[in-house]
Motif scaffolding. Sequence first.
Motif, short mmCIF file in Angstrom:
data_model
loop_
_atom_site.label_atom_id
_atom_site.label_comp_id
_atom_site.label_asym_id
_atom_site.label_seq_id
_atom_site.Cartn_x
_atom_site.Cartn_y
_atom_site.Cartn_z
N PRO A 135 0.82 -1.22 0.00
CA PRO A 135 0.00 0.00 0.00
C PRO A 135 0.84 1.25 0.00
CG PRO A 135 -0.76 -1.52 1.64
CD PRO A 135 0.45 -2.19 1.02
N GLU A 136 2.01 1.34 0.56
CA GLU A 136 2.81 2.57 0.56
C GLU A 136 3.31 2.92 -0.80
OE1 GLU A 136 3.61 -0.04 2.80
OE2 GLU A 136 2.44 0.99 4.39
N GLN A 147 1.96 1.88 -3.47
CA GLN A 147 0.82 2.24 -4.33
C GLN A 147 0.48 3.73 -4.18
OE1 GLN A 147 -2.36 -0.30 -3.01
NE2 GLN A 147 -1.49 -2.16 -4.04
N LYS A 148 0.38 4.16 -2.84
CA LYS A 148 0.02 5.55 -2.56
C LYS A 148 0.97 6.54 -3.20
CE LYS A 148 -2.86 6.86 1.11
NZ LYS A 148 -3.27 6.44 2.44
N LYS A 149 2.30 6.15 -3.03
CA LYS A 149 3.33 7.02 -3.59
C LYS A 149 3.22 7.13 -5.08
CE LYS A 149 8.24 7.70 -3.85
NZ LYS A 149 9.00 7.00 -4.80
N VAL A 155 0.48 6.59 -6.93
CA VAL A 155 -0.76 7.30 -7.34
C VAL A 155 -0.59 8.80 -7.21
CG1 VAL A 155 -3.16 7.69 -6.68
CG2 VAL A 155 -2.29 5.38 -6.90
N SER A 156 -0.04 9.21 -6.05
CA SER A 156 0.09 10.68 -5.88
C SER A 156 1.06 11.28 -6.89
CB SER A 156 0.50 11.03 -4.44
OG SER A 156 1.78 10.54 -4.16
#
Lengths: 176, 321
Positions: free
Chosen positions: A157-158, A160-162, A164-165
């Motif tokens: 998830p980290e 992924q978040k990175k 996406v942003s």
Amino acid sequence: MPNLTAPLVLAGGLTDINWTLSFFTIVLFTLFVLVLSKFAWGPLLKAIDEREKSIRDALEGSRKANAEAQETLAQHKELIRQIGAEREGIIKKASKEAEEFKADLMAKARAEGDDIVRRAKEQIARETSVALAKLREEVVDLAVLGAAKIVTSSMTPEAQKKLVSEFVDTLPQVKN
Amino acid sequence: MILGALLLASALALAPQHETPNEPAVAVSPAAETTATPAESKGPAATESHAEGSTGEAHAGGDEGHGGPSEILMHHVTDQAEYHPFGLPIVFPGKHLFFMLVVMAVVIVAARLAIASYKDGAPRGIGSAVEVMVVYVRDEMAEKSIGHGEGEKYTPLLLSFFFFILFAALFGLLPFTATSTGNLSVTFALAFISFVAQQYAGISNYGVVGHFKNLVPHGLPAPLLLVMIPIEILGMFTKPFALMIRLFANMLAGHMMLTALLMLVALSYPVSAALGIVMIPISIGMALFIMCLEILVAFIQAYVFTLFSAIFIGMYAHPSH
């Protein structure tokens, strides 16, 4: 039978003046002149004078009538000329007005058309921006969906978040 | 007219026979014979009634036994103390007086007829003829010679002169008549009336003294006056005198010529019968020519007398001209 008792004297009888005859001639001729003046020459000369006067008057009258007619004719000609000028003026004015009216109409029509086009363009622009916003939302959703699928399958998830942003930052800024 | 001429010729031709009654009566020509023979058969009285003015006189002259050509001629043109108009048994004191009265009556009647012919102010027929002359006398003689406006006063007199002289001359051309203006006594009277009118014109405009002063042009040097005054006073009388003689001589001459020409036959016949016959057409032809000339002369003399009267009246009425 004529009684020719008068002596026939040659030459003498020719140039002799018979004073009695002369006297009677003077008397008779004077009477003759008086009678004629009263009963003949007077009325005759009067008649001639009257006729001459009537002819003169008639001539004068006709001359006057002619002058009057000439004047009337001149007046009428002037009138006709005036009327013609007036008519020309009216026609000129009317055609000018028509021209103006036409120009006016055309201007109005053009303005209206322009207005319609402008409004249509505005609407199109509005619709386009709405559609773009929608499309962007859709793209974000899809991208999120796709990314979620990818991320769920291969990434933490980290990470992924990175990712996406980072992706979202690269997207162009949309107004409204 | 030709008949009258023939009668005269035949009577004149026959005139010498009275002096030689033994000779048989010879006719001059067939034409003359036919006209002369009945006249002869009826005697001199019958001839009188046919041709008083000329033939009868010639005959009467012959009857009295001194019918020479000059006498016949003189008898034709001179006045007669006792005149029988157209052979009627009426005695009139003078041939010329009689025809003067006749002519005056004719003029008055003609003038009245002229007036009567006016319809709607315009003349017809005789009126037109008279009017032409009246207007001419008024405008060309009276108005021009005497002066505008003033001529009007003298127009009736001038018209009377004109028409009287014209009609007298024309009337005298008719057979059996006489021209009264061929008499010096008559022309004297006419000239006297003209003279009175001339003097009246001067006196009425300027007064008696002014009139006689006007006779001589103003501003002449004194020595000239010595000549001019008698000349102008003489001129006062010579003017009407000339009128008198001119009219008389013209009227007389024509009639003398006519008579003399018609007597050619009578004068040449005694010389030779053939000459007499040859003379007939010549005599009548020339007489006819003179007759036509006389018609012209009648107008000319009437014109001249009237015009000169007008001019003389104008001269005294406006001496400065």
